[in-house]
Design an enzyme around this catalytic site. Structure first.
Site, PDB file in Angstrom:
ATOM      1  CE  LYS B  79      -3.957   1.811   2.675  1.00 56.67           C
ATOM      2  NZ  LYS B  79      -4.815   1.554   3.868  1.00 56.67           N
ATOM      3  CB  SER B 154      -8.174   3.294   2.913  1.00 57.75           C
ATOM      4  OG  SER B 154      -7.262   2.743   3.844  1.00 57.75           O
ATOM      5  CB  SER B 178      -8.268   0.556   5.891  1.00 57.76           C
ATOM      6  OG  SER B 178      -9.001   1.753   5.870  1.00 57.76           O
TER       7      SER B 178
END
Lengths: 100, 493
Positions: B79, B154, B178
């Site tokens: 990420k 997310s 997330s």
């Protein structure tokens, strides 16, 4: 009970150092009122005898030996600076010099 | 079977048996990325040259007879809020669009030491604030099960990259759901570890008392293998715990006999999509049929979790994001005095959701409101922890739905922040309590969308969650773990 956030938006935006467009302010006032109305429900709970939680695992304060260690070299520290001069970060004037 | 269709654990076997080279493995995933990525946009930055370089080093060391980590040569995507030295790390924000970290996050160092080739940095909601990956400053990521739907967020880019076979493993971060919510919406296993189990050093901060890094993968075994790489104490993160790290793969096959399982009443709620509740209850029956003891449990403070979370997380964010002022790094809008420069830089550099959260947090921490909002929320957090402690005296694992609905349409909730926040309603209290929590696939909806079940254990019992997830993988109806991506121009890949 709903908070009218429109009066607060300018004040809070200044505290947060955020320039907001007029349309943004208007939209945000409504959205923040909705969100805070939901969040405020926690005030129903009696917490008078409750300690706040900051770390969820009980552990002592973590300290390290007070010894100097190498840090990042200056060129790496400065590599992302949008404006710099020699070994300094460059910013606009902080103290006004012209009398007005 | 193609290499990119393999799980990380089977790639690990193939590599250790020298049936394939890491370079071959990486090339297979790079081909897959070239084919799929234009349709889903899961990555922000691609790093094919880096991946191939790591792979060839691993290959030559392995052929030289060196004993390597089992995941050496198995690629990964990370990420884009996890700092990578010398490699752009954006947090999907305009304000960090050109930021090059001068150091690696501790988890990145661990991946490098273990020899996992990095395929790229994945898309996300800006600063990890969001539940759909629509808040990326660059572009939204699409759900491969239905390209008109969101992948969750997310960590949406990480979830999509794994689910489409563009990488066998990914790292995400979970502040209030997330990792678990996108894992659920994309049909994956996603684990939020105990707070402090994985170092946060180099994870760009959103809400420091809640942020945790964790794995997303196709199977529980893959997540367990990755946990073996990233878990552990770190002197660079004072909140990282020194608790010994077990081998997370050791007990995966032990089954669920005698396991005490509590079904959280609030997380199989009447307002949820009935297909999700049914899939969760069917899975619970499966546990019961194999010797688990099942009962219902209530976590009465769940209703207050959302309120506490949306005060604590924005408060911490408003403080953490104070550092983006256009001086030391990031976007700079200019201005003739320091305050106008700060305000214009932040006003132009941050997106709408980030600004909303900074405003909520600044308000909640401002003079006269601190006690009523932030302090009260931190006290409610204590009450929530007590709820969990009581539940864990009766149960080993608590289960419920990961999300109230399957993946929603792109654009459906973007104008209504509160509705968006509610998509994490099952994930938030676990994060506030700091306990480990995992989402595992538990079915497919009538519309062909994945459904997820969330399982939660007491601190440091990640192994128990992975064991239960592994059991389900072996027992459940064979559902295809990967979607066929239906292309807009017709056909599927």
């Amino acid at each position: 009970m709903a908070i009218d956030f429109s009066r607060e938006v300018d004040y809070v935006a200044r505290l947060a150092r955020l320039t907001l467009e007029p349309a943004e302010k208007e939209r945000m006032a409504g959205q923040l009122s909705d969100i805070l109305d939901t969040a405020r429900r926690i005030q129903e709970l009696d917490t008078s005898a409750v300690e706040p939680t900051s770390h969820v695992v009980d552990m002592p304060a973590v300290l390290r030996d007070d010894q100097t260690r190498p840090s990042l070299i200056l060129s790496r520290v400065l590599q992302n600076a949008p404006r710099r001069q020699k070994e300094y970060f460059r910013v606009p004037s902080i103290i006004r010099t012209d009398p007005d | 079977m193609k290499l990119y269709e393999q799980t990380a654990s089977s790639l690990s076997q193939l590599l250790q048996n020298k049936e394939v080279s890491s370079v071959e493995v990486v090339l297979s995933f790079l081909d897959r990325i070239e084919l799929i990525e234009p349709y889903v946009k899961a990555f922000i930055t691609h790093t094919p040259a880096m991946a191939l370089e790591t792979a060839s080093v691993v290959d030559s060391r392995r052929s030289g007879g060196e004993e390597l980590h089992p995941l050496a040569g198995v690629p990964i995507a990370v990420k884009d809020n996890i700092s990578t030295r010398g490699l752009r790390t954006t947090c999907a924000s305009k304000i960090l669009e050109n930021y090059i970290p001068p150091y690696d996050a501790t988890v990145i160092e661990s991946l490098k030491t273990a020899g996992l080739p990095l395929l790229g940095k994945t898309n996300m909601d800006e600063f990890a604030m969001g539940s759909s990956t629509e808040n990326s400053a660059f572009y939204p990521t699409r759900n491969p099960w239905d390209l008109e739907r969101v992948p969750g967020g997310s960590s949406g880019g990480s979830a999509v990259a794994v689910s489409t076979g563009m990488t066998p493993l990914a790292l995400g971060s979970d502040t209030g759901g997330s990792i678990r919510q996108p894992a659920s919406l994309c049909g994956l296993t996603g684990l939020r570890p105990t707070y402090g189990r994985v170092s946060r050093y180099g994870l760009i901060a959103f809400a420091s008392s809640l942020d945790q890094i964790g794995p997303l993968s196709l199977t529980a075994r893959d997540s367990a293998m990755l946990m073996n790489v990233i878990a552990g104490h770190d002197p660079l993160d004072s909140t990282a715990v020194s608790e010994a790290v077990p081998d997370y793969t050791a007990h995966l096959e032990d089954g669920v006999k005698k396991l005490r399982i509590g079904v959280i009443k609030q997380n199989v709620a009447t307002g949820f999509d009935p297909e999700i509740t049914a899939a969760v209850m069917k899975t619970v029956t499966l546990f019961k049929d194999h010797g688990a003891e099942v009962d219902e449990v209530s976590l009465p403070l769940t209703d207050y979790g959302l309120g506490a979370y949306y005060l604590i997380a924005p408060s911490e964010a408003s403080s953490n994001l104070g550092r983006y002022d256009g001086v030391r790094y990031g976007y700079n809008h200019g201005g003739d005095n320091i305050e106008t420069m700060f305000s214009a830089t932040r006003g132009k550099g941050f997106g709408a959701e980030v600004k909303r959260r900074i405003m909520i947090g600044t308000y909640a921490l401002s003079a006269g409101y601190y006690d009523a909002y932030y302090l009260q929320a931190m006290k409610v957090r204590t009450l929530i922890r007590r709820d969990y402690e009581a539940a864990f005296r009766r149960f080993d694992i608590l289960v419920g739905a990961t999300t109230p609905t399957p993946a929603f349409k792109i654009g459906e909730k973007i104008e209504d922040p509160l509705q968006m926040y509610l998509s994490d309603v099952c994930n938030i209290t676990d994060a506030l309590a700091g306990v480990p929590s995992l989402s595992v696939p538990c079915g497919i909806s009538s519309e062909g969308l994945p459904l997820g079940m969330q399982m939660t254990a007491s601190p440091f019992r990640e192994g128990l969650l992975l064991k239960a997830a592994c059991f389900l993988e072996q027992k459940r109806d064979p559902v295809s773990l990967r979607p066929r991506v239906k292309l807009p121009e017709g056909g599927e890949v």
